[in-house]
Design an enzyme around this catalytic site. Structure first.
Site, short mmCIF file in Angstrom:
data_model
loop_
_atom_site.label_atom_id
_atom_site.label_comp_id
_atom_site.label_asym_id
_atom_site.label_seq_id
_atom_site.Cartn_x
_atom_site.Cartn_y
_atom_site.Cartn_z
N CYS A 191 -81.06 -30.81 -129.15
CA CYS A 191 -82.08 -31.75 -129.63
C CYS A 191 -83.38 -31.00 -129.88
O CYS A 191 -84.34 -31.13 -129.15
CB CYS A 191 -82.29 -32.85 -128.62
SG CYS A 191 -83.32 -34.17 -129.24
N SER A 250 -70.70 -12.08 -120.43
CA SER A 250 -72.13 -12.10 -120.14
C SER A 250 -72.37 -12.28 -118.65
O SER A 250 -71.76 -13.14 -118.01
CB SER A 250 -72.80 -13.24 -120.91
OG SER A 250 -74.17 -13.33 -120.55
C1 LIG Z 1 -73.87 -18.33 -123.16
C2 LIG Z 1 -72.90 -18.03 -124.22
C3 LIG Z 1 -73.11 -16.98 -125.14
C4 LIG Z 1 -74.39 -16.18 -125.16
O1 LIG Z 1 -74.52 -15.36 -124.04
P1 LIG Z 1 -75.99 -14.79 -123.70
O2 LIG Z 1 -75.74 -13.83 -122.59
O3 LIG Z 1 -76.80 -15.98 -123.25
O4 LIG Z 1 -76.53 -14.16 -124.92
C5 LIG Z 1 -72.14 -16.72 -126.06
N1 LIG Z 1 -71.01 -17.42 -126.12
C6 LIG Z 1 -70.75 -18.43 -125.26
C7 LIG Z 1 -69.45 -19.16 -125.35
C8 LIG Z 1 -71.68 -18.77 -124.29
O5 LIG Z 1 -71.44 -19.78 -123.45
#
Ligand SMILES: *Cc1c(COP(=O)(O)O)cnc(C)c1O
Length: 400
Positions: free
Chosen positions: A324, A198
């Site tokens: 939370c 991501s």
């Molecule tokens: C942040 C995260 C996601 C989701 O990614 P997005 O781009 O926010 O949808 C998935 N898996 C892990 C381990 C993450 O830290």
């Protein structure tokens, strides 16, 4: 007041170089890369370079990259694709500590005739490979396991897992959103079939991610429409996002070694000093197999949310393990799966660093934390009394 941002596992600042790289594609080069004219075609060329930059970060071929809108989409697409590729197999293996982008898909699949094994973790958040081996069968279509945990930073032995998965002919998907840019990855020598990443976790903006799909692995798209991404993810490309992710990948690769060494040093100093200065606290997670930028510390007998509010007064951004929501006192599913004592579950705080974190910022946290904890504990009537604290929590729930 300036911000001390230690919540980089939640999201990261867009790197200045990344912003510079993407701006022309918002302002001037707005052509559609699929168009026949030169104006659009030049955008297509820039996309190709960006795709090569991203592929280089994970040791993949550019044809193995599918752009997505985020990590969540990558996880969803990978899981669905793996199941469609082997429709006769109806079993999935995952872990109890996955991100909701995996867990909630698995939960839904359970209502659609799939059986799901949720592997347990020990007190340090680590998996038991014997449990994985005992769970694998010829009916297992997919094993989906995160590379590194977003809450504790615990890193799983992905390649050892992959070797076992391959013996059973299942597809191996890895959510590497937290590992990319923090751990060197090379898909050429890996057992991983599909890997999610991501942009906004590696100093690119929100709204862009990618899914790596190994050449030869059967893939069924989640989104149908145009022929973009070789027909594997329809929709006009997020051009500025893809350019940004290319630039951020280039920077991550360039800085990986030096930045992670620096972050580990800062993180260790923060952790060790807090542990030395503050009684009744402990680190949650695997002490050795851990991301270099993450520390999750449980401060007994107080609420993580209260610590966060106090830190917030100093402009310090951190995170509590607990989701939370709606005022419930439900602690984090990750820390609960680790079987931590009740008192630690509620008072856990995560600090996550990045390459922009400074010595002075860590000094500030070290300076303010002991008095914050002391003050909150002075207000808690149950300090050093686990049973009393628990009863107090139950009373608070009843009176809500
Ligand atoms: C942040 C995260 C996601 C989701 O990614 P997005 O781009 O926010 O949808 C998935 N898996 C892990 C381990 C993450 O830290």
């Amino acid at each position: 007041m300036s911000i001390i941002y230690l919540d980089n596992n939640a999201t990261t600042k867009v790197a200045p170089e990344v912003l510079e790289a993407m701006l022309p594609y918002l302002r001037d080069y707005y052509g559609n890369p699929s168009s026949m004219h030169t104006f659009g075609g030049q955008v297509g060329k820039a996309l190709k370079t960006a795709r090569q930059q991203l592929a280089a970060l994970i040791g993949a071929d550019e044809s193995e990259i599918i752009y997505t809108s985020c990590g969540t989409e990558g996880d969803n697409a990978a899981i669905r694709a793996a199941l469609l590729a082997q429709p006769e197999r109806r079993h999935i293996i995952t872990t109890q500590v996955e991100h909701p982008a995996v867990l909630n898909v698995c939960k839904q699949l359970e209502t659609q005739g799939y059986s799901v094994t949720y592997l347990s973790v020990n007190h340090q958040g680590q998996l038991d490979l014997a449990e994985l081996e005992a769970s694998l069968t010829g009916n297992t279509a997919l094993v989906t396991i995160m590379y590194a945990n977003n809450e504790t930073g615990t890193v799983f032995p992905i390649e050892q897992i992959g070797l076992r998965v391959k013996e059973y002919g299942a597809i191996f998907h890895v959510d590497a959103v937290q590992a990319v840019g923090k751990i060197p990855l090379n898909m050429k020598t890996s057992t991983v079939d599909m890997l999610t990443l991501s942009g906004h976790k590696i100093h690119a903006p929100k709204g862009i991610g990618a899914l790596y799909v190994r050449r030869g692995v059967r893939f069924r798209p989640l989104l149908l429409g145009g022929h973009q991404e070789r027909g594997r993810r329809a929709g006009t490309e997020n051009v500025p996002g893809i350019i940004a992710l290319g630039k951020s990948a280039e920077l991550e690769l360039l800085h990986l070694e030096e930045a992670t060494t620096r972050e580990r040093k800062l993180r260790d100093r923060l952790e060790q000093t807090l542990l030395a200065k503050i009684p009744n606290c402990e680190v949650n997670g695997d002490p050795t197999q851990r991301l270099p930028n993450t520390t999750n510390i449980g401060f007994k007998y107080i609420e993580g949310e209260a610590i966060l509010l106090s830190l917030n007064k100093y402009g310090i951004c951190a995170s509590s393990g607990s989701a939370c929501t709606s005022g419930s006192l439900e602690p984090s599913h990750v820390l609960r799966a680790m079987g931590l004592p009740y008192t630690t579950l509620h008072g856990s705080i995560r600090f996550s660093l990045c390459r922009y974190t400074t010595e002075a910022e860590i000094d500030k946290v070290i300076e303010v934390m002991p008095s914050i904890i002391e003050r909150l504990r002075a207000m808690s009537p149950f300090t050093n009394d686990d049973a009393g604290w628990l009863q107090g929590q139950e009373q608070a729930l009843i009176h809500k």
